[in-house]
Structure formats: C-alpha cells, structure tokens
Design a protein around this motif. Structure first.
Motif, PDB file in Angstrom:
ATOM      1  N   GLY A 297      66.891 -58.813 -44.967  1.00  0.00           N
ATOM      2  CA  GLY A 297      67.922 -59.406 -45.530  1.00  0.00           C
ATOM      3  C   GLY A 297      69.129 -59.894 -44.532  1.00  0.00           C
ATOM      4  N   ILE A 298      70.025 -60.661 -45.122  1.00  0.00           N
ATOM      5  CA  ILE A 298      71.026 -60.985 -44.207  1.00  0.00           C
ATOM      6  C   ILE A 298      72.036 -59.800 -44.253  1.00  0.00           C
ATOM      7  CG2 ILE A 298      73.235 -62.560 -44.624  1.00  0.00           C
ATOM      8  CD1 ILE A 298      71.017 -63.901 -43.098  1.00  0.00           C
ATOM      9  N   THR A 299      72.537 -59.624 -43.134  1.00  0.00           N
ATOM     10  CA  THR A 299      73.784 -58.728 -42.962  1.00  0.00           C
ATOM     11  C   THR A 299      74.531 -59.206 -42.140  1.00  0.00           C
ATOM     12  OG1 THR A 299      73.031 -57.679 -40.825  1.00  0.00           O
ATOM     13  CG2 THR A 299      72.350 -56.715 -43.091  1.00  0.00           C
ATOM     14  N   ILE A 300      76.009 -59.016 -42.151  1.00  0.00           N
ATOM     15  CA  ILE A 300      77.087 -59.562 -41.234  1.00  0.00           C
ATOM     16  C   ILE A 300      77.549 -58.690 -40.067  1.00  0.00           C
ATOM     17  CG2 ILE A 300      79.461 -60.889 -40.989  1.00  0.00           C
ATOM     18  CD1 ILE A 300      77.292 -62.262 -42.829  1.00  0.00           C
ATOM     19  N   ALA A 301      77.583 -58.792 -38.832  1.00  0.00           N
ATOM     20  CA  ALA A 301      78.176 -58.129 -38.003  1.00  0.00           C
ATOM     21  C   ALA A 301      79.459 -57.707 -38.277  1.00  0.00           C
ATOM     22  CB  ALA A 301      77.907 -58.846 -36.645  1.00  0.00           C
ATOM     23  N   GLU A 302      79.973 -56.684 -38.581  1.00  0.00           N
ATOM     24  CA  GLU A 302      81.173 -56.340 -39.001  1.00  0.00           C
ATOM     25  C   GLU A 302      81.752 -55.041 -38.405  1.00  0.00           C
ATOM     26  OE1 GLU A 302      81.640 -58.477 -43.384  1.00  0.00           O
ATOM     27  OE2 GLU A 302      80.403 -56.787 -43.310  1.00  0.00           O
ATOM     28  N   ASP A 303      81.138 -54.267 -37.594  1.00  0.00           N
ATOM     29  CA  ASP A 303      81.682 -53.164 -37.275  1.00  0.00           C
ATOM     30  C   ASP A 303      80.955 -52.717 -35.804  1.00  0.00           C
ATOM     31  OD1 ASP A 303      83.195 -50.909 -37.592  1.00  0.00           O
ATOM     32  OD2 ASP A 303      81.982 -50.145 -39.306  1.00  0.00           O
ATOM     33  N   THR A 304      81.507 -51.428 -35.354  1.00  0.00           N
ATOM     34  CA  THR A 304      80.852 -51.184 -34.009  1.00  0.00           C
ATOM     35  C   THR A 304      80.976 -49.648 -34.093  1.00  0.00           C
ATOM     36  OG1 THR A 304      83.112 -50.903 -33.035  1.00  0.00           O
ATOM     37  CG2 THR A 304      81.851 -53.016 -32.977  1.00  0.00           C
ATOM     38  N   GLY A 305      80.234 -48.929 -32.824  1.00  0.00           N
ATOM     39  CA  GLY A 305      80.451 -47.665 -33.000  1.00  0.00           C
ATOM     40  C   GLY A 305      79.701 -47.343 -31.497  1.00  0.00           C
TER      41      GLY A 305
END
Length: 347
Positions: A297-305
């Motif tokens: 599925g589609i996700t959106i790159a929205e965070d880091t770690g």
C-alpha cells in the motif's frame, strides 16, 4: 528507465501489487496534508511538492487516472527493510509521587543544534551543550542524566512508574500520557543529546538476556521485568537521550505530530532516511506484517528516526495503544519500496 546514480528504476503502476483507485486516493489525500499552508516549506521536504500545489488544491474527479498520468513509480533497487513504530499510551503523573519516580524531560535551554556538524561532538555531531562562555561541549549522556545531570532545572515534563515505559517513549519518539485524574496529553520529540543510538536488544543478546535473533519489544520488556536489577545497566547502554514537548491532539483517529509537521496516519505514514527520501514523498510499500501476512500500500514519507538509515529503510507507523504496539514490536520484514514522483520532476 534506470537511474544509476540513485539505484531507482521506473516501473508501471500495474507492477505495484494491489494498486487501485483507493490507493490513488490515499496518495492524493496524503500529499494534500503536505501542501501550503498546512506545512511550511522545510529543508528536507521533497523539492517537487511545489510543482503540483495549485493542481492538487483543486478537486480531482478521477483520482486514479490523474495519478497515473501525472506520476511515475520509481522502484528503489536496494534491498528494503521495514520495522514498525507506534504511539504508546502510558500512565504518568505531573508530579513525582508514589510509584511515579522516573522523569521525562523537556528540551534544556542550553541544548543547541549545530550546523555544520562537528567531528569533536558525539554521534552525528549536530547537538551540543552551549556553555555560558559560548563554548560547545558534548551534552550529558543517558547515564549522566539518570544520575541527576538535569536536576534542579525544572525540566520535568512528567513522571513514569516504569523506567522501561519512559525508555520506549523515547524510542518511539512520541506517547500519549494518561494521568491519574483521567486527563491525557500527547508528547512528541523535541531534540536529543546527540550521543549515538544503541539498540538495547543487541546489548541484551550480547549479555545473555535474550537469544540471538530474539529481540522484540515484547521480549525485551519481559526480560527486563524478570531482571529488574539490570534495568539501569541495560538502558544506560544506549547513551542517546530524547527530549519532549507537549503536542496538540489532532483527534483520536490521528496519531502524533510527525517530523514532517503533520499528524501521523496509521498504516499510511512512513519514517524514512531523509538523506535519501524527501518528506512528503509517496512511497508504495510491499512487505509482510506479523500476524496478518502480505501487506502492500501507499504510505507518505512523514517522519524520521535515529535508527532509520539507508535508501530503502522504512519504519511504518502502526497506530496508538497496546494492539498497535504488539504489531510494531514484532515487525522486522524485508520490503520493496517504490517512490511515486511527478513526471515533471524527472525533466
């Protein structure tokens, strides 16, 4: 078409398992959350977001056709790896009393971001303590903070009954705190000491507390509960320490505010290495989830770690609470990541 510089290959939407109109709508809804004025321009946002801002702000009658005409999938050829994270719900107190003795701290005023990074500072060289004379020195690490390095500064945000809860709030980068009177607040990442991150699961394996390959959040918690005398030792092996601030709630269905400035959406928000993937970029994920099997599925790159490093490394936001935590704690799967970028951005 193959982009050898970035090891990405253009593929067809038909090559994405499960691609359909619902996934196209999820892509457009995700992008809409990153367009002005919802999110101001950020240095690590995908540079092409502005190209489509005007068009995406208008109604789109045929989402799937629009996406397939406007975008192209670029498959990352590097082997992918996916983990999961979640928003813990943790009992806490505003004051130190009874069982609530472990503090979690706000960002100290003498903690500063350093640009460009400096080799004489620990970790990635981007965080330091600014002394009164202006000099920059390494910030106290986890052990020093546990020993009282921040005592008397009035930085305590909340107190936890279980130091392992406080530790995992830092690993996740967010939490929902539930106070004795039933009230709640959300907290989110607001800086770190800059010391290198060390996975305590590996430490516990090396020290004989877990079998090789047996480190999940659940097994780590169980092993520490069975050996409380070793909690300080094990947690202290990770010198990195994360600071928090209270964050507004965007409603019970949305997650905490991500590094990209928008609330996380369960199963649709992805933490990435922003050196390789710009925040706001749609990423089609093909992987296997614990307990439920194949997931695409589609996700959106929205965070880091801190632990999310590499061109095909992802950390999927599962949701809030214990059920989400059970999945997130077990998710360690091979994955294939495909970026969805506008055709105009390739010109």
């Amino acid at each position: 078409m193959n982009d050898s510089a970035t090891a990405r290959t253009a593929v067809a939407f038909a090559d994405l398992p499960g691609w359909d109109a619902a996934e196209a709508e999820a892509l457009l809804n995700g992008l809409a959350r990153h367009l002005p004025p919802a999110v101001r321009e950020r240095p690590h946002q995908a540079r092409w977001l502005g190209l489509l801002a005007d068009r995406l702000a208008r109604p789109i009658r045929a989402p799937r056709a629009f996406v397939e005409e406007t975008f192209v999938p670029l498959r990352i050829e590097a082997p992918g790896f996916l983990t999961g994270y979640y928003e813990p719900m943790i009992r806490a107190s505003r004051v130190r009393e009874g069982a609530f003795q472990t503090p979690l701290y706000r960002r100290p005023p003498d903690l500063v971001r350093v640009t460009p990074p400096r080799a004489d500072l620990p970790g990635d060289g981007t965080f330091a303590r600014r002394l009164a004379d202006g000099r920059l020195v390494p910030y106290p690490d986890r052990g020093a903070i546990a020993a009282g390095a921040l005592d008397g500064m009035g930085l305590e945000l909340a107190f936890f009954a279980d130091p392992v809860d406080a530790f995992f709030a830092q690993i996740q980068g967010s939490a929902r705190l539930v106070f004795p009177d039933g009230s709640e607040t959300r907290i989110g990442y607001h800086g770190k000491t800059g010391h290198p991150y060390t996975a305590i699961g590996r430490v516990m394996i090396d020290r004989g507390l877990l079998p090789d390959g047996g480190a999940t959040m659940q097994t780590i918690r169980a092993a520490l509960a069975a050996a409380p005398e070793r909690i300080a030792e094990i947690l202290g092996a990770n010198h990195s320490y994360v600071f928090f601030r209270e964050r507004p709630s965007m409603g019970p269905e949305a997650g905490p505010i991500a590094g990209g400035g928008v609330p996380l959406i369960p199963m649709r928000s992805l933490a990435v290495d922003r050196a390789h993937i710009g925040l706001g970029t749609p990423v089609f994920v093909e992987t296997t989830l614990p307990r439920s099997g194949p997931h695409n599925g589609i996700t959106i790159a929205e965070d880091t770690g801190s632990a999310i490093v590499g061109p095909a490394r992802g950390d999927l936001f599962i949701g809030s609470g214990d059920a989400a935590g059970a999945i997130a704690g077990e998710l360690k799967s091979a994955a294939r990541l495909t970026l969805i970028v506008p055709r105009r951005a390739l010109v």
